[in-house]
Write a protein that holds these residues in place. Sequence first.
Motif, mmCIF file in Angstrom:
data_model
loop_
_atom_site.group_PDB
_atom_site.id
_atom_site.type_symbol
_atom_site.label_atom_id
_atom_site.label_comp_id
_atom_site.label_asym_id
_atom_site.label_seq_id
_atom_site.Cartn_x
_atom_site.Cartn_y
_atom_site.Cartn_z
ATOM 1 N N TYR A 17 0.827 -1.192 0.000
ATOM 2 C CA TYR A 17 0.000 0.000 0.000
ATOM 3 C C TYR A 17 0.870 1.253 0.000
ATOM 4 O O TYR A 17 2.006 1.250 0.486
ATOM 5 C CB TYR A 17 -0.892 0.031 1.244
ATOM 6 C CG TYR A 17 -1.778 -1.177 1.390
ATOM 7 C CD1 TYR A 17 -1.405 -2.248 2.197
ATOM 8 C CD2 TYR A 17 -2.989 -1.257 0.705
ATOM 9 C CE1 TYR A 17 -2.219 -3.364 2.333
ATOM 10 C CE2 TYR A 17 -3.803 -2.376 0.839
ATOM 11 C CZ TYR A 17 -3.408 -3.416 1.649
ATOM 12 O OH TYR A 17 -4.220 -4.524 1.766
ATOM 13 N N LEU A 18 0.294 2.332 -0.517
ATOM 14 C CA LEU A 18 0.914 3.641 -0.397
ATOM 15 C C LEU A 18 -0.160 4.597 0.106
ATOM 16 O O LEU A 18 -1.062 4.962 -0.649
ATOM 17 C CB LEU A 18 1.486 4.123 -1.725
ATOM 18 C CG LEU A 18 2.271 5.428 -1.661
ATOM 19 C CD1 LEU A 18 3.571 5.218 -0.863
ATOM 20 C CD2 LEU A 18 2.582 5.962 -3.054
ATOM 21 N N GLN A 19 -0.059 4.961 1.371
ATOM 22 C CA GLN A 19 -0.976 5.935 1.941
ATOM 23 C C GLN A 19 -0.421 7.318 1.661
ATOM 24 O O GLN A 19 0.719 7.626 2.057
ATOM 25 C CB GLN A 19 -1.105 5.715 3.455
ATOM 26 C CG GLN A 19 -1.998 6.720 4.160
ATOM 27 C CD GLN A 19 -3.446 6.633 3.743
ATOM 28 O OE1 GLN A 19 -4.003 5.543 3.636
ATOM 29 N NE2 GLN A 19 -4.068 7.777 3.504
ATOM 30 N N MET A 20 -1.215 8.125 0.989
ATOM 31 C CA MET A 20 -0.765 9.458 0.581
ATOM 32 C C MET A 20 -1.641 10.504 1.264
ATOM 33 O O MET A 20 -2.860 10.549 1.003
ATOM 34 C CB MET A 20 -0.838 9.600 -0.938
ATOM 35 C CG MET A 20 -0.079 8.507 -1.682
ATOM 36 S SD MET A 20 -0.026 8.770 -3.466
ATOM 37 C CE MET A 20 -1.764 8.609 -3.880
ATOM 38 N N ASN A 21 -1.039 11.289 2.124
ATOM 39 C CA ASN A 21 -1.751 12.342 2.838
ATOM 40 C C ASN A 21 -1.240 13.714 2.419
ATOM 41 O O ASN A 21 -0.138 13.841 1.874
ATOM 42 C CB ASN A 21 -1.566 12.169 4.350
ATOM 43 C CG ASN A 21 -2.129 10.873 4.869
ATOM 44 O OD1 ASN A 21 -3.133 10.354 4.352
ATOM 45 N ND2 ASN A 21 -1.510 10.325 5.905
ATOM 46 N N ASN A 22 -2.036 14.719 2.700
ATOM 47 C CA ASN A 22 -1.659 16.108 2.381
ATOM 48 C C ASN A 22 -1.172 16.208 0.931
ATOM 49 O O ASN A 22 -0.084 16.747 0.662
ATOM 50 C CB ASN A 22 -0.589 16.597 3.341
ATOM 51 C CG ASN A 22 -0.332 18.088 3.212
ATOM 52 O OD1 ASN A 22 -1.178 18.836 2.727
ATOM 53 N ND2 ASN A 22 0.852 18.526 3.633
ATOM 54 N N LEU A 23 -1.966 15.694 0.027
ATOM 55 C CA LEU A 23 -1.570 15.668 -1.371
ATOM 56 C C LEU A 23 -1.478 17.067 -1.950
ATOM 57 O O LEU A 23 -2.229 17.975 -1.557
ATOM 58 C CB LEU A 23 -2.557 14.830 -2.184
ATOM 59 C CG LEU A 23 -2.351 13.309 -2.026
ATOM 60 C CD1 LEU A 23 -3.609 12.545 -2.413
ATOM 61 C CD2 LEU A 23 -1.158 12.852 -2.857
ATOM 62 N N LYS A 24 -0.532 17.221 -2.874
ATOM 63 C CA LYS A 24 -0.275 18.501 -3.519
ATOM 64 C C LYS A 24 -0.461 18.343 -5.028
ATOM 65 O O LYS A 24 -0.320 17.238 -5.560
ATOM 66 C CB LYS A 24 1.154 18.946 -3.237
ATOM 67 C CG LYS A 24 1.497 19.059 -1.754
ATOM 68 C CD LYS A 24 2.958 19.406 -1.549
ATOM 69 C CE LYS A 24 3.312 19.501 -0.059
ATOM 70 N NZ LYS A 24 4.732 19.849 0.153
ATOM 71 N N PRO A 25 -0.750 19.440 -5.740
ATOM 72 C CA PRO A 25 -0.905 19.330 -7.206
ATOM 73 C C PRO A 25 0.322 18.713 -7.873
ATOM 74 O O PRO A 25 0.181 17.990 -8.869
ATOM 75 C CB PRO A 25 -1.108 20.789 -7.626
ATOM 76 C CG PRO A 25 -1.775 21.419 -6.447
ATOM 77 C CD PRO A 25 -1.126 20.776 -5.257
ATOM 78 N N GLU A 26 1.491 18.943 -7.329
ATOM 79 C CA GLU A 26 2.704 18.370 -7.920
ATOM 80 C C GLU A 26 2.823 16.859 -7.711
ATOM 81 O O GLU A 26 3.726 16.225 -8.253
ATOM 82 C CB GLU A 26 3.959 19.075 -7.391
ATOM 83 C CG GLU A 26 4.055 19.157 -5.892
ATOM 84 C CD GLU A 26 3.559 20.485 -5.345
ATOM 85 O OE1 GLU A 26 2.518 20.982 -5.827
ATOM 86 O OE2 GLU A 26 4.209 21.007 -4.409
ATOM 87 N N ASP A 27 1.915 16.275 -6.945
ATOM 88 C CA ASP A 27 1.875 14.820 -6.810
ATOM 89 C C ASP A 27 1.109 14.164 -7.955
ATOM 90 O O ASP A 27 1.069 12.936 -8.066
ATOM 91 C CB ASP A 27 1.224 14.416 -5.485
ATOM 92 C CG ASP A 27 2.033 14.836 -4.273
ATOM 93 O OD1 ASP A 27 1.405 15.315 -3.298
ATOM 94 O OD2 ASP A 27 3.264 14.690 -4.296
#
Length: 115
Positions: A79-89
């Motif tokens: 899994y990859l939990q991605m928090n506080n995502l940004k447009p550059e992600d």
Amino acid sequence: QVQLVESGGGLVQAGGSLRLSCEASRSIVSVNSMGWYRQAPGKQREYVADIRQIGTTGYADSVKGRFTISRDNNKNTVYLQMNNLKPEDTAVYFCNLALWPDLYWGQGTQVTVSS
């Protein structure tokens, strides 16, 4: 041959979260490592995170403190939990599995972060 199937991508607003999954067609207990890479339009594929056989993890500087990689050996899934995502992600996220001397890749899942 090993098949990897990613899921969990989608469209999210900046500051939001997503969890990506990568299910392997074989046991992942003895693999050397599994990882996540991403490729944005017009850019090269870049390293995001990985988890090794003994459980140690690594992260790109750009995602440290925001993303967490983990695995469930019983489900053959990383899994990859991605928090506080940004447009550059925003990118297509690919999973890989290293089983020396081979390296396998999934088909990718799109993550789009709107501002």
